[in-house]
Design an enzyme around this catalytic site. Structure first.
Site, mmCIF file in Angstrom:
data_model
loop_
_atom_site.group_PDB
_atom_site.id
_atom_site.type_symbol
_atom_site.label_atom_id
_atom_site.label_comp_id
_atom_site.label_asym_id
_atom_site.label_seq_id
_atom_site.Cartn_x
_atom_site.Cartn_y
_atom_site.Cartn_z
ATOM 1 N N ASP A 107 0.868 -1.194 0.000
ATOM 2 C CA ASP A 107 0.000 0.000 0.000
ATOM 3 C C ASP A 107 0.899 1.237 0.000
ATOM 4 O O ASP A 107 0.667 2.199 0.720
ATOM 5 C CB ASP A 107 -0.926 -0.002 1.217
ATOM 6 C CG ASP A 107 -2.037 1.045 1.112
ATOM 7 O OD1 ASP A 107 -2.263 1.559 -0.002
ATOM 8 O OD2 ASP A 107 -2.671 1.358 2.138
ATOM 9 N N ASP A 118 2.548 2.440 7.960
ATOM 10 C CA ASP A 118 1.353 1.720 7.539
ATOM 11 C C ASP A 118 1.695 0.407 6.824
ATOM 12 O O ASP A 118 1.367 0.213 5.657
ATOM 13 C CB ASP A 118 0.517 2.633 6.617
ATOM 14 C CG ASP A 118 -0.938 2.201 6.590
ATOM 15 O OD1 ASP A 118 -1.276 1.234 7.288
ATOM 16 O OD2 ASP A 118 -1.721 2.824 5.856
HETATM 17 N N1 LIG Z 1 4.523 7.057 13.860
HETATM 18 C C1 LIG Z 1 3.840 8.099 13.412
HETATM 19 N N2 LIG Z 1 4.255 9.353 13.650
HETATM 20 C C2 LIG Z 1 3.563 10.416 13.190
HETATM 21 N N3 LIG Z 1 2.421 10.324 12.503
HETATM 22 C C3 LIG Z 1 1.941 9.111 12.226
HETATM 23 C C4 LIG Z 1 2.616 7.933 12.665
HETATM 24 N N4 LIG Z 1 1.919 6.860 12.255
HETATM 25 C C5 LIG Z 1 0.858 7.343 11.592
HETATM 26 N N5 LIG Z 1 0.848 8.692 11.565
HETATM 27 C C6 LIG Z 1 -0.158 9.557 10.940
HETATM 28 O O1 LIG Z 1 -1.397 8.890 10.949
HETATM 29 C C7 LIG Z 1 -1.846 8.691 9.618
HETATM 30 C C8 LIG Z 1 -2.527 7.337 9.475
HETATM 31 O O2 LIG Z 1 -1.612 6.313 9.774
HETATM 32 P P1 LIG Z 1 -1.616 4.966 8.954
HETATM 33 O O3 LIG Z 1 -1.405 5.271 7.523
HETATM 34 O O4 LIG Z 1 -0.676 4.035 9.597
HETATM 35 O O5 LIG Z 1 -3.084 4.471 9.224
HETATM 36 P P2 LIG Z 1 -4.155 3.910 8.178
HETATM 37 O O6 LIG Z 1 -4.673 2.663 8.694
HETATM 38 O O7 LIG Z 1 -3.553 3.920 6.827
HETATM 39 O O8 LIG Z 1 -5.285 4.910 8.139
HETATM 40 P P3 LIG Z 1 -6.056 5.179 6.787
HETATM 41 O O9 LIG Z 1 -7.176 4.223 6.796
HETATM 42 O O10 LIG Z 1 -6.353 6.630 6.894
HETATM 43 O O11 LIG Z 1 -5.147 4.934 5.621
HETATM 44 C C9 LIG Z 1 -0.623 8.824 8.749
HETATM 45 O O12 LIG Z 1 -0.940 9.271 7.474
HETATM 46 C C10 LIG Z 1 0.220 9.818 9.505
HETATM 47 O O13 LIG Z 1 -0.165 11.121 9.165
HETATM 48 MG MG LIG Z 2 -2.320 4.932 5.691
#
Ligand SMILES: Nc1ncnc2c1ncn2[C@@H]1O[C@H](COP(=O)(O)OP(=O)(O)OP(=O)(O)O)[C@@H](O)[C@H]1O
Ligand SMILES: [Mg+2]
Length: 485
Positions: free
Chosen positions: A244, A261
């Site tokens: 992804d 992610d």
């Molecule tokens: N370790 C981190 N430090 C800072 N920000 C983070 C971190 N992990 C995630 N984020 C923020 O949180 C957002 C969502 O995280 P992630 O992509 O892991 O979740 P997701 O399951 O993909 O959510 P979505 O369904 O929106 O795609 C990221 O785009 C980022 O902005």
């Molecule tokens: Mg994401």
């Protein structure tokens, strides 16, 4: 308020007392009524209340996991939501002290601990427990060697747990490899994953690639090349395909590209890994093309990622700087219509690791001389990939029947929703070691069942063979084309 606004407005109070008293948890706990409602349908309403969620993720069970983390001093509290996504919400939290917080008996408040002002920050990803959003997750776990003994794929709560574990383990693998920046994973407990918070200061998260304000065109090129290099390092060193990868799942932190992610990331041995890789390449190219970068053909990147050795490469295979230099110099820019036509075909290909998996339609196209991509895919197919696919076949055969054997012993089945056993259970009960190992066979398998399993596998294979072009013919043809070059 849009997600971006939320993201940007997140401020973190610096007063320690604001964080140690577990504000958010308390705030929401009292809103969730777990008492039986007296006025109607008492039976079902209790169940509903128990499953009620706040912000779609903070159900009472999740709250208990969070509290347990607070009580063990892993985190101090949850401060605010960084992101509300389809599958998970991400929160900001301060790290705990590593010890259980002390509660003042008179006031009932958490004692405020003296800190030096600098407190570690964490990002807490909480996976949604609602069933709909992760219906299609199975394909990422199915066929994954490390999760071959997971018998819980039809139980939503357990599936979520596996999903969070998967992200934790993938993060750990990437972080420990030292070749690709990724947030350090701290802890995982059911649907709650704690990791290092990538901060640009004052509680603000570092920007996603999508939101990153590039300084100049050079920098856009730099990150494109870095992204391509990381795909290779992820595949070759971490033995993962992101699955992804995009400008939304990468963060620029301290002038480095961080991968995040990774819950859906799979090992190269996964039967769909090459399709996922192709999809990643396409998405990365789409974004950078939009940003005005001259991109490389998708099939060229694909080849660059999976080839074990690189022609004319003199640098360190684990070093991103060397790889970026190589990419900039050696990968051809996509420029002609022919390039696009070949990418078009590449997108429609059924990707294979070995000749044995070649589909007839692709084989026909190949032999018609329409393109020579398969030749490069197969002829360059390195020993490691080949061994991996062989191993996978073996594993699959094993997996198929053992599940029927062991499923009956998976007594927890669907009844875990009301139980607490998960909270106490070992987090690692649903997966095996990170490193892929050659299976030694099922020692305890019943002889008759083993026989039956083998026969079934044999039958399935012979059925498959009926529709396939003979292997020796394919090999001959590939050899022929290879020697022409
Ligand atoms: N370790 C981190 N430090 C800072 N920000 C983070 C971190 N992990 C995630 N984020 C923020 O949180 C957002 C969502 O995280 P992630 O992509 O892991 O979740 P997701 O399951 O993909 O959510 P979505 O369904 O929106 O795609 C990221 O785009 C980022 O902005
Ligand atoms: Mg994401």
């Amino acid at each position: 308020m849009s997600l971006e606004d939320r993201f940007d407005r997140l401020t973190v109070s610096q007063r320690a007392s604001d964080h140690i008293n577990n504000q958010l948890l308390e705030k929401y706990s009292h809103k969730i009524k777990t008492d039986e409602l007296s006025f109607s349908k008492a039976k079902t309403s209790k169940d509903k209340a128990n499953r009620a969620t706040v912000e779609n993720v903070l159900d009472p069970r999740t709250m208990r996991f969070l509290k347990s983390m607070v009580n063990r001093g892993v985190i101090a509290d949850l401060n605010g939501c960084l992101s509300t996504g389809k599958e998970a919400n991400v929160y900001h939290a301060f790290a705990g002290t590593g010890k259980a917080p002390v509660i003042d008996e008179e006031t009932g408040q958490y004692e405020v601990l003296e800190t030096d002002g600098l407190r570690k920050e964490y990002a807490i990803k909480i996976y949604k427990t609602s069933i709909l959003v992760f219906k299609d997750r199975e394909r990422y776990v199915d066929g994954e060697f490390r999760f071959r003994n997971s018998r819980s794929q039809h139980n939503p709560r357990k599936m979520i747990k596996i999903w969070a574990e998967k992200e934790f383990r993938n993060l750990k693998r990437i972080h420990q490899s030292g070749v690709i920046p990724a947030p350090r994973p701290v802890e995982v407990k059911n649907n709650v994953l704690v990791m290092e918070f990538l901060s640009r200061g004052n509680g603000f998260a570092s920007p996603k690639l999508r939101d990153y304000p590039y300084r100049d065109r050079e920098e856009i090129f730099h990150y494109y090349h870095t992204m391509v290099a990381y795909m290779r390092l992820l595949y070759q060193v971490c033995r993962l395909v992101h699955a992804d990868l995009s400008e939304y799942n990468t963060i620029i932190h301290n002038d480095k590209l961080y991968m995040i992610d990774v819950s859906q990331s799979v090992e190269p041995e996964h039967p769909m890994s090459l399709d996922f890789l192709r999809m990643d390449i396409k998405n990365v190219n789409l974004y950078f093309e939009k940003m005005g970068v001259s991109i490389f053909p998708e099939r060229v990147i694909f080849q660059f990622v999976i080839s074990e050795s690189l022609e004319k490469f003199k640098g360190d295979y684990h070093n991103v700087i060397d790889l970026v230099g190589y990419i900039a110099k050696n990968l051809p820019i996509k420029s002609t219509e022919q390039d696009e036509a070949e990418d078009e075909i590449f997108r429609s290909l059924h990707l294979v690791r070995s000749l044995g998996g070649l589909e007839e339609r692709d084989f026909d196209r190949y032999t018609d001389g329409k393109f020579d991509l398969l030749k490069s895919l197969i002829a360059h197919d390195n020993e490691r990939n080949f061994a991996a696919s062989e191993q996978f076949e073996f594993d699959n055969a094993d997996h198929g029947s053992s599940s029927s054997l062991e499923e009956s012993s998976d007594e927890e089945g669907d009844n875990s929703s009301g139980g607490e056993e998960d909270e106490e259970s070992d987090d690692r009960e649903y997966y095996e070691d990170d490193e892929p190992k050659i299976l030694k066979g099922k020692k305890y398998e019943d002889k008759d069942i083993k026989k039956l399993r083998k026969q079934e596998a044999k039958d399935a294979k012979s059925e498959k063979r009926k529709t396939k072009v003979k292997k020796h013919i394919k090999k001959k043809l590939v050899k022929k084309t290879k020697s022409k070059k």
